[in-house]
Enzyme design. Sequence first.
Site, PDB file in Angstrom:
ATOM      1  N   SER A  50       0.808  -1.230   0.000  1.00  0.00           N
ATOM      2  CA  SER A  50       0.000   0.000   0.000  1.00  0.00           C
ATOM      3  C   SER A  50       0.836   1.272   0.000  1.00  0.00           C
ATOM      4  O   SER A  50       0.342   2.323  -0.382  1.00  0.00           O
ATOM      5  CB  SER A  50      -0.914   0.019   1.221  1.00  0.00           C
ATOM      6  N   ASP A 358      -4.435   7.190   8.110  1.00  0.00           N
ATOM      7  CA  ASP A 358      -5.549   6.318   8.517  1.00  0.00           C
ATOM      8  C   ASP A 358      -5.132   5.256   9.532  1.00  0.00           C
ATOM      9  O   ASP A 358      -5.836   4.271   9.715  1.00  0.00           O
ATOM     10  CB  ASP A 358      -6.143   5.636   7.273  1.00  0.00           C
ATOM     11  N   HIS A 361      -1.208   4.276   6.969  1.00  0.00           N
ATOM     12  CA  HIS A 361      -0.517   4.956   5.867  1.00  0.00           C
ATOM     13  C   HIS A 361      -0.216   6.414   6.178  1.00  0.00           C
ATOM     14  O   HIS A 361      -0.886   7.021   7.012  1.00  0.00           O
ATOM     15  CB  HIS A 361      -1.377   4.853   4.601  1.00  0.00           C
TER      16      HIS A 361
END
Length: 393
Positions: A50, A358, A361
């Site tokens: 991610s 979040d 990240h």
Amino acid sequence: MKFGNKLTILMLLLALASLLVVANSNEETIVMQKKLEKCEFPAIFNFGDSNSDTGGLSAAFGQAGPPHGETFFHSPAGRYCDGRLVIDFIAQSLRLPYLNAFLDAVGSNFSHGANFATAGSTIRPQNTTLHQSGFSPISLNVQFYEFNDFQRRSQIFRHKGDVFKELLPKGEYFSKALYTFDIGQNDLVAGYFLNKSTDEVKAYIPDILDQFTTVVKDIYNRGGRYFWIHNTGPVGCLPYVMDRLPIKAGQVDKVGCASPYNEVAQYFNKKLKEVVVHSRKKLAHAALTYVDVYSVKYDLISHATRFGFEHPLRACCGHGGKYNYNEKIGCGGKITVKGKQVLVGKSCKHPSSAINWDGVHYTEAANKWIFDRIVDGSYSDPLISLKMACHKL
Ligand SMILES: *[C@@H]1O[C@H](CO)[C@@H](O)[C@H](O)[C@H]1NC(C)=O
Ligand SMILES: *[C@@H]1O[C@H](CO)[C@@H](O)[C@H](O)[C@H]1NC(C)=O
Ligand SMILES: *[C@@H]1O[C@H](CO)[C@@H](O)[C@H](O)[C@H]1NC(C)=O
């Protein structure tokens, strides 16, 4: 008094001298880089999780919904972030378009590269499903299969002409491209989520790195030459790790991060650097740059206020708990307040001064800050800037 003055002068002189030494070594690096020609990377092929996913997981397993993307793209853009990722700033600085995810079947333009990263990816294939554990089935070996298929089929279709010529890379781009990597963090966390001890996690690091090296070698054998490899960040400073994993007394550092998890990340990085150095010898025509992203991220988190950020250990988008993070209902999820469904959105005032987006990240602002520190090569081994990363030093 007099003695004090002399001491001050002496200290000033010493400080000046050390400044000159620093300036000198920087100059040498710069001079050395000036003699080399700037690289012309016509494409980027990215592999990762991610930290660099620009739409892969969203395309295959469901969109990263609002408020992701709101700062820069003003709507969800496949990224787990309010805006751009480090890979976006890399593309931008090389004057290339933002990378489309390989899995994004609609509207993609791969003429200058493709992104094989998906959120939750590991280097080693996991023995759990995405549903069970949250780790993506598109591990690094799968990303390589996709790349391999992309390389072959893109050329078949390019030769058909028409629009394919505009949407797919030239054959020669595969040997001129920059191959970027940011993966490994999830391999470490996955072990802890399965209740493995630090010793058990450390014990499988050689296996992870073997599989990483195999993929680098496979790409080299398919023509890839220039590799830009990020090490893994301080996972022990991330809300989702601190919230979900046990932290014993005395295992919190002065910044507030969980030291055992950071130590295992540093151990992984040390070993990663070793295999990169080893691969340089094995792959005679490859230029491999190892980038110490860990130090940059840790510096940012530990001196947040100095750099204009606040609450480095709190998620900007989330709710509840010490870190504004809830494993069950994350950023973009729904909670019921007084009988009404409410979106879990931004609870920080300005994402531009937040580091964590979040709970897992980084924000666009943090990503930009990180990129600005690594682009000139000062965190690279060898000491080489992004635009010079095609040179073997
Ligand atoms: C998955 O299981 C196989 C067979 O037991 C094992 O060799 C492999 O290391 C496991 N993978 C992970 C990530 O634990
Ligand atoms: C794909 O992107 C390239 C580079 O940005 C551009 O030149 C080309 O026109 C685009 N192709 C299409 C069909 O949009
Ligand atoms: C790990 O340990 C916790 C607490 O003992 C337990 O609830 C959980 O089911 C365990 N997870 C696995 C994958 O064994």
